[in-house]
Design a protein around this motif. Structure first.
Motif, PDB file in Angstrom:
ATOM      1  N   ALA A  25       0.913  -1.195   0.015  1.00 29.56           N
ATOM      2  CA  ALA A  25       0.011   0.101  -0.004  1.00 29.56           C
ATOM      3  C   ALA A  25       1.010   1.346   0.152  1.00 29.56           C
ATOM      4  CB  ALA A  25      -0.954   0.115   1.237  1.00 29.56           C
ATOM      5  N   ALA A  26       1.918   1.287   0.769  1.00 32.50           N
ATOM      6  CA  ALA A  26       2.911   2.296   0.929  1.00 32.50           C
ATOM      7  C   ALA A  26       3.445   2.537  -0.342  1.00 32.50           C
ATOM      8  CB  ALA A  26       3.917   2.214   1.919  1.00 32.50           C
ATOM      9  N   GLY A  27       4.123   1.743  -1.255  1.00 31.54           N
ATOM     10  CA  GLY A  27       4.663   1.775  -2.280  1.00 31.54           C
ATOM     11  C   GLY A  27       3.522   2.328  -3.318  1.00 31.54           C
ATOM     12  N   LEU A  28       2.388   1.707  -3.493  1.00 33.05           N
ATOM     13  CA  LEU A  28       1.414   2.352  -4.613  1.00 33.05           C
ATOM     14  C   LEU A  28       1.140   3.907  -4.337  1.00 33.05           C
ATOM     15  CD1 LEU A  28      -0.976  -0.853  -4.437  1.00 33.05           C
ATOM     16  CD2 LEU A  28       0.177   0.020  -6.442  1.00 33.05           C
ATOM     17  N   LEU A  29       0.976   4.189  -2.999  1.00 37.30           N
ATOM     18  CA  LEU A  29       0.606   5.439  -2.804  1.00 37.30           C
ATOM     19  C   LEU A  29       1.753   6.584  -3.018  1.00 37.30           C
ATOM     20  CD1 LEU A  29      -1.131   5.278   0.687  1.00 37.30           C
ATOM     21  CD2 LEU A  29      -2.134   6.185  -1.333  1.00 37.30           C
ATOM     22  N   LEU A  30       3.124   6.085  -3.038  1.00 34.80           N
ATOM     23  CA  LEU A  30       4.169   6.638  -3.142  1.00 34.80           C
ATOM     24  C   LEU A  30       4.292   7.015  -4.912  1.00 34.80           C
ATOM     25  CD1 LEU A  30       6.685   8.170  -1.906  1.00 34.80           C
ATOM     26  CD2 LEU A  30       7.936   6.109  -2.180  1.00 34.80           C
ATOM     27  N   ARG A  31       3.635   6.354  -5.675  1.00 32.56           N
ATOM     28  CA  ARG A  31       3.749   6.510  -6.974  1.00 32.56           C
ATOM     29  C   ARG A  31       2.964   7.823  -7.426  1.00 32.56           C
ATOM     30  NH1 ARG A  31       2.328   0.602  -9.622  1.00 32.56           N
ATOM     31  NH2 ARG A  31       4.686  -0.309  -9.706  1.00 32.56           N
ATOM     32  N   TRP A  32       1.796   8.223  -6.712  1.00 38.06           N
ATOM     33  CA  TRP A  32       1.267   9.283  -6.992  1.00 38.06           C
ATOM     34  C   TRP A  32       1.939  10.694  -6.927  1.00 38.06           C
ATOM     35  CZ3 TRP A  32      -4.278   9.716  -4.210  1.00 38.06           C
ATOM     36  CH2 TRP A  32      -4.866  10.726  -4.706  1.00 38.06           C
ATOM     37  N   LEU A  33       3.367  10.635  -6.320  1.00 44.28           N
ATOM     38  CA  LEU A  33       4.132  11.899  -6.449  1.00 44.28           C
ATOM     39  C   LEU A  33       4.599  11.890  -7.962  1.00 44.28           C
ATOM     40  CD1 LEU A  33       5.995  11.504  -3.302  1.00 44.28           C
ATOM     41  CD2 LEU A  33       4.024  12.958  -3.716  1.00 44.28           C
ATOM     42  N   ALA A  34       4.676  10.858  -8.636  1.00 44.80           N
ATOM     43  CA  ALA A  34       5.107  10.759 -10.287  1.00 44.80           C
ATOM     44  C   ALA A  34       6.374  11.267 -10.705  1.00 44.80           C
ATOM     45  CB  ALA A  34       3.902  11.886 -10.932  1.00 44.80           C
ATOM     46  N   SER A  35       7.118  11.652  -9.803  1.00 44.46           N
ATOM     47  CA  SER A  35       8.663  12.033 -10.045  1.00 44.46           C
ATOM     48  C   SER A  35       9.188  10.624 -10.147  1.00 44.46           C
ATOM     49  CB  SER A  35       9.344  12.618  -8.957  1.00 44.46           C
ATOM     50  OG  SER A  35       9.170  12.034  -7.953  1.00 44.46           O
ATOM     51  N   PRO A  36      10.494  10.614 -10.990  1.00 51.99           N
ATOM     52  CA  PRO A  36      11.245   9.269 -11.194  1.00 51.99           C
ATOM     53  C   PRO A  36      11.522   8.742 -10.072  1.00 51.99           C
ATOM     54  CG  PRO A  36      11.952  10.922 -12.847  1.00 51.99           C
ATOM     55  CD  PRO A  36      10.962  11.773 -11.911  1.00 51.99           C
ATOM     56  N   TRP A  37      12.108   9.156  -8.882  1.00 51.67           N
ATOM     57  CA  TRP A  37      12.673   8.889  -7.729  1.00 51.67           C
ATOM     58  C   TRP A  37      11.458   8.107  -6.843  1.00 51.67           C
ATOM     59  CZ3 TRP A  37      10.767   9.508  -2.513  1.00 51.67           C
ATOM     60  CH2 TRP A  37      10.069  10.718  -2.769  1.00 51.67           C
ATOM     61  N   ALA A  38      10.253   8.800  -7.011  1.00 55.22           N
ATOM     62  CA  ALA A  38       8.948   8.104  -6.313  1.00 55.22           C
ATOM     63  C   ALA A  38       8.459   6.877  -7.208  1.00 55.22           C
ATOM     64  CB  ALA A  38       7.996   9.415  -6.243  1.00 55.22           C
ATOM     65  N   LEU A  39       8.555   7.028  -8.367  1.00 53.93           N
ATOM     66  CA  LEU A  39       8.325   5.746  -9.296  1.00 53.93           C
ATOM     67  C   LEU A  39       9.244   4.602  -8.748  1.00 53.93           C
ATOM     68  CD1 LEU A  39       7.369   7.179 -12.576  1.00 53.93           C
ATOM     69  CD2 LEU A  39       5.802   5.904 -11.270  1.00 53.93           C
ATOM     70  N   PHE A  40      10.640   4.811  -8.877  1.00 50.18           N
ATOM     71  CA  PHE A  40      11.489   3.817  -8.399  1.00 50.18           C
ATOM     72  C   PHE A  40      11.345   3.145  -7.064  1.00 50.18           C
ATOM     73  CE2 PHE A  40      13.232   4.823 -12.446  1.00 50.18           C
ATOM     74  CZ  PHE A  40      13.668   3.851 -12.786  1.00 50.18           C
ATOM     75  N   THR A  41      11.316   4.377  -6.190  1.00 50.92           N
ATOM     76  CA  THR A  41      11.152   3.874  -4.759  1.00 50.92           C
ATOM     77  C   THR A  41       9.777   3.171  -4.576  1.00 50.92           C
ATOM     78  OG1 THR A  41      12.414   5.753  -4.253  1.00 50.92           O
ATOM     79  CG2 THR A  41      11.250   4.617  -2.526  1.00 50.92           C
ATOM     80  N   GLY A  42       8.707   3.628  -4.991  1.00 47.17           N
ATOM     81  CA  GLY A  42       7.460   3.079  -5.022  1.00 47.17           C
ATOM     82  C   GLY A  42       7.354   1.549  -5.541  1.00 47.17           C
TER      83      GLY A  42
END
Length: 401
Positions: free
Chosen positions: A85-102
């Protein structure tokens, strides 16, 4: 196993958790073109993004037995849902680092959760574990189909791909709440001789059967995650529009529901699972060739063949884990090793396709590479499908009987 002996509450929870182990992966592929346009990621970076969750499955699945011993399998599974759930929510930020971290978090959570469930199934349903694995795999396939088919509509409805990808966290949160409220609370089973520490793990790794299952898991999973990560892109290169490519992928994953449920029953017709394994791989290979090389007339037969083959192959791969282990503890260890090593191997598939697309390799050569992967899976299935089982003898030594 009769209807009265099935723990229906556990079965419902197993299906609900299983629904969460694929949308995070399959929902990304249909919007990859949009992600690339908005983030300016190169095709090689996009390839790394599709490879990362599969690599994480391989890295974190072996940690499942340790987490199970430390927190209990039920709590460890709840923790995996929190991470998803945390990884999916992090994708909302849409930046490359958020995509890779999520995506990293999503892969870690799915790796642990996917390795824990076969052992829980073996524990809660010992007599029908292989058949119930088919039900669990059907839930995985349904989740994957929903992720692929609803990715574009959700993105359009919610105003962009970031909230569309993050929306799947709601399903993970629902599963987490239901699991916490209704998870099984079976008393811990005392460790038998030879079943503790790293010695059992080393013993399992010394068995050829473990490696046969592991490489089969890796090769067939490589095909599956190439489909999850790249099939819409490959279909767009063939001239299909973005929406149709996503729909075809979603339909293929939806067809997997049929064979995911039916394959374990087919495998039970004999003690040797090789005919069922080879049949599934043949369907997958024919389906990929029809979709990537044949004309538009063959797209629907190709989708059906691919779905039947991949659903059956994955269901049988998980069924092999429970069929080839004598008890739930061995099933847990074999699950962690087979899925860990298998997914690490499988991660090479999506990454290789990304490199081939970066180098502008043609579709026929990519298809030939996929056929080669299917051939490797078939070779391993010839050995892993035999009637063998890992077990401890009376002196606590691990043997293949």
């Amino acid at each position: 196993m009769t209807a009265k002996t099935i723990p229906w509450r556990f079965l419902f929870l197993m299906v609900l958790v299983g629904l969460n182990l694929r949308p995070a992966l399959s929902s990304l592929a249909p919007v990859l073109n949009r992600v690339q346009q908005d983030t300016a990621l190169t095709p090689l970076s996009i390839g790394a993004l599709t490879t990362l969750p599969v690599l994480c499955l391989g890295l974190f699945a072996p940690a499942a037995p340790r987490l199970s011993r430390q927190f209990g399998p039920e709590r460890a599974l709840a923790l995996s849902l929190v991470v998803i759930a945390a990884g999916l929510l992090l994708r909302w930020l849409a930046s490359p680092w958020a995509l890779f971290t999520g995506t990293f978090l999503v892969g870690a959570g799915i790796g642990v959760g996917g390795a824990l469930l076969p052992a829980l199934v073996k524990r809660e349903l010992p007599r029908g574990a292989d058949l119930m694995t088919g039900v669990y795999t059907m839930a995985l396939c349904l989740g994957g189909a929903l992720g692929a088919g609803l990715s574009i509509p959700l993105s359009d409805w919610l105003g962009g791909w970031p909230p569309g990808l993050a929306a799947w966290s709601l399903l993970a949160i629902v599963a987490l709440v239901a699991w916490e409220l209704g998870m099984p609370r079976t008393p811990a089973t005392p460790h038998a001789p030879g079943q503790t520490g790293t010695g059992a793990t080393r013993g399992i790794l010394r068995q050829p059967l473990t490696w046969q299952i592991m490489v089969f898991m890796g090769a067939q999973s490589s095909l599956a995650y190439i489909v999850f990560g790249w099939l819409p892109t490959l279909l767009v290169k063939r001239g299909y529009d973005e929406a149709e490519a996503g729909w075809l992928m979603g339909m293929s994953v939806l067809v997997q529901l049929i064979s995911a449920l039916a394959a374990p029953w087919l495998a039970r017709l004999g003690r040797d699972q090789r005919p069922a394994l080879l049949l599934g791989l043949s369907f997958s290979t024919i389906g990929l060739c029809l979709l990537l090389l044949a004309g538009p007339f063959w797209k629907l037969p190709g989708v059906v063949m691919l779905g039947l083959g991949q659903g059956g192959s994955f269901s049988l791969a998980l069924a092999l884990i429970v069929l080839r282990s004598a008890d739930s503890r061995l099933a847990g260890r074999l699950s962690g090793l087979a899925q860990g090593g298998g997914y690490a191997l499988a991660s090479l598939g999506p990454f290789s396709v990304g490199i081939m697309l970066q180098l502008d390799v043609g579709i026929p050569w990519i298809t030939a590479a996929l056929v080669g992967i299917a051939t490797l899976a078939a070779a391993c299935s010839w050995f892993a499908g035999r009637n063998r089982q890992l077990a401890f003898d009376e002196e606590g030594r691990l043997i293949t009987r």
